[in-house]
Enzyme design. Structure first.
Site, PDB file in Angstrom:
ATOM      1  N   GLY A  30       0.825  -1.202   0.000  1.00 41.10           N
ATOM      2  CA  GLY A  30       0.000   0.000   0.000  1.00 41.10           C
ATOM      3  C   GLY A  30       0.855   1.245   0.000  1.00 41.10           C
ATOM      4  O   GLY A  30       2.013   1.227   0.405  1.00 41.10           O
ATOM      5  N   GLY A  32       0.350   5.830   0.255  1.00 38.86           N
ATOM      6  CA  GLY A  32      -0.559   6.962   0.429  1.00 38.86           C
ATOM      7  C   GLY A  32       0.202   8.265   0.430  1.00 38.86           C
ATOM      8  O   GLY A  32       1.393   8.311   0.081  1.00 38.86           O
ATOM      9  N   ALA A  33      -0.476   9.331   0.854  1.00 40.02           N
ATOM     10  CA  ALA A  33       0.131  10.655   0.796  1.00 40.02           C
ATOM     11  C   ALA A  33       1.319  10.792   1.736  1.00 40.02           C
ATOM     12  O   ALA A  33       2.275  11.501   1.429  1.00 40.02           O
ATOM     13  CB  ALA A  33      -0.923  11.704   1.137  1.00 40.02           C
ATOM     14  N   TYR A  34       1.263  10.110   2.878  1.00 43.35           N
ATOM     15  CA  TYR A  34       2.298  10.305   3.887  1.00 43.35           C
ATOM     16  C   TYR A  34       3.255   9.127   4.039  1.00 43.35           C
ATOM     17  O   TYR A  34       4.229   9.223   4.775  1.00 43.35           O
ATOM     18  CB  TYR A  34       1.663  10.600   5.250  1.00 43.35           C
ATOM     19  N   GLY A  35       2.974   8.011   3.358  1.00 43.47           N
ATOM     20  CA  GLY A  35       3.871   6.882   3.528  1.00 43.47           C
ATOM     21  C   GLY A  35       3.483   5.672   2.709  1.00 43.47           C
ATOM     22  O   GLY A  35       2.480   5.678   1.983  1.00 43.47           O
ATOM     23  N   VAL A  37       3.462   1.125   2.831  1.00 39.31           N
ATOM     24  CA  VAL A  37       3.399  -0.022   3.734  1.00 39.31           C
ATOM     25  C   VAL A  37       3.898  -1.260   3.010  1.00 39.31           C
ATOM     26  O   VAL A  37       3.526  -1.510   1.860  1.00 39.31           O
ATOM     27  CB  VAL A  37       1.960  -0.260   4.248  1.00 39.31           C
ATOM     28  N   LYS A  52       5.216   0.343   8.193  1.00 38.29           N
ATOM     29  CA  LYS A  52       4.933   1.597   7.505  1.00 38.29           C
ATOM     30  C   LYS A  52       6.181   2.469   7.449  1.00 38.29           C
ATOM     31  O   LYS A  52       6.872   2.638   8.449  1.00 38.29           O
ATOM     32  CB  LYS A  52       3.811   2.362   8.224  1.00 38.29           C
ATOM     33  N   ASP A 122     -13.067   8.788  10.298  1.00 36.54           N
ATOM     34  CA  ASP A 122     -13.141   8.315   8.925  1.00 36.54           C
ATOM     35  C   ASP A 122     -13.402   6.820   8.909  1.00 36.54           C
ATOM     36  O   ASP A 122     -12.775   6.077   8.170  1.00 36.54           O
ATOM     37  CB  ASP A 122     -11.826   8.648   8.200  1.00 36.54           C
TER      38      ASP A 122
END
Length: 341
Positions: A30, A32-35, A37, A52, A122
């Site tokens: 995976g 995303g914007a910040y990291g 995995v 992560k 969320d």
């Protein structure tokens, strides 16, 4: 340099990973914007884990503070096969029951200490990690402070998919916890019927879809709304009656329907907390004191700190060095989920 001898380094999809040598067979699962995995195998325990890696954690003091918070909450986690959004087909009631029970246990931990500055906010199927044994872990937390302006919070709420109807409380933490109960009810409904319960074109249309199920509220609830537009909109709606949940959810048991009715109440003041929801008879066959420990208090020593980049780096380094993984507790109530490829 001596400490680095215990680490291995490799590049995966243009990202360099440097991890303790005990973690092998890294595979990106995976991003995303910040990291990103990766899954990995802990060669000492033979456990499959998820690791992560934060992107640019020390780009600025703000990024460094976020990195420190993440390190305190997550570092190396048990590997979960997929997320709830990828589970296909109708779920049997025992699976729904066990999954909802675990969601509420997670929500209870977060809501236990009002001083802890974390919220779910969320909660949706894509943020609930599951494995083939029907174990579930909540994968989203949001940091908040009481300095947030209420208008900003309300603006955020209006953008959300299944939490748009509450716009009144200054006690943000309690406010969001009650909204998370609404989310749990929506997810439970989706698992029972195999489809989204409230599907609107925009937040106002979605409000209409919600009220077609919950019924249009009376004047007392309308007065609680801060938005004049929302008040006008609700007053102008046809007088939809509350639907019969036993007709809406024909596959659910009477106890399951009763719990849904309590969680899917438009007025958040009438919804149960996670603690009360877990006391519902629907969970009598699952409730285990080991699942409901008294959560450890959250150390907020640095939450409002303004530190230099080097000071945040030192804190992060100290946190990594002191990391001790929680022992994994095998579930006593294994089940099997159907996972999409």
């Amino acid at each position: 340099m001596e400490a680095r001898a215990h680490f291995s380094r490799e590049e995966i999809n243009s990202t360099v990973w440097e991890v303790p040598e005990k973690y092998t067979r890294l595979k990106q699962i995976g991003t995303g914007a910040y990291g990103s995995v990766c899954s990995a195998i802990n060669e000492k325990t033979k456990e499959k884990v998820a690791i992560k890696k934060l992107h640019r954690p020390f780009q600025s003091e703000i990024f460094a503070k976020r990195a420190y918070r993440e390190l305190r909450l997550y570092l190396v986690m048990p590997y979960m096969f997929t997320d709830l959004s990828k589970v296909r087909g109708h779920l049997t009631e025992d699976k729904v029951q066990f999954l909802v029970y675990q969601m509420l246990c997670g929500l209870r931990v977060i809501s236990y200490h009002h001083s802890a500055p974390f919220l779910l906010q969320d909660l949706k199927p894509g943020n609930l990690a599951v494995n083939q044994d029907c174990e579930l872990k909540v994968c989203t937390l949001n940091y908040y402070t009481r300095k947030h302006d209420e208008a900003e919070m309300i603006g955020f709420l209006r953008q959300q998919n299944i939490r748009i109807q509450q716009m009144k409380s200054n006690e943000y933490k309690i406010y969001y916890q009650i909204m998370d109960i609404w989310s749990v009810g929506c997810i439970m409904a989706e698992m029972i019927n195999g489809k989204t319960l409230f599907k609107g074109r925009d937040y106002m249309d979605q409000l209409t879809q919600i009220m077609k199920v919950t019924g249009v509220p009376g004047a007392e609830f309308i007065q609680k709304l801060d938005s004049p537009e929302a008040k006008t909109y609700v007053k102008a709606l046809p007088r939809y009656p509350r639907k019969d949940f036993s007709t809406l959810f024909p596959r659910a048991s009477a106890m399951g329907i009763d719990l849904l009715e309590k969680m899917l109440v438009l007025d958040g003041d009438e919804r149960p907390t996670a603690e009360l929801a877990l006391e519902h008879p629907y969970f009598d066959s699952l409730r285990d004191p080991d699942d409901l420990p008294k959560p450890a208090p959250y150390d907020d020593s640095y939450d409002n700190a303004t530190l230099s980049l080097d000071e945040w780096k030192r804190l992060c380094f100290r946190e990594v060095n002191s990391f001790v993984p929680f022992p994994r507790r095998d579930s006593k109530r294994k089940n099997t989920l159907t996972i999409s490829p």
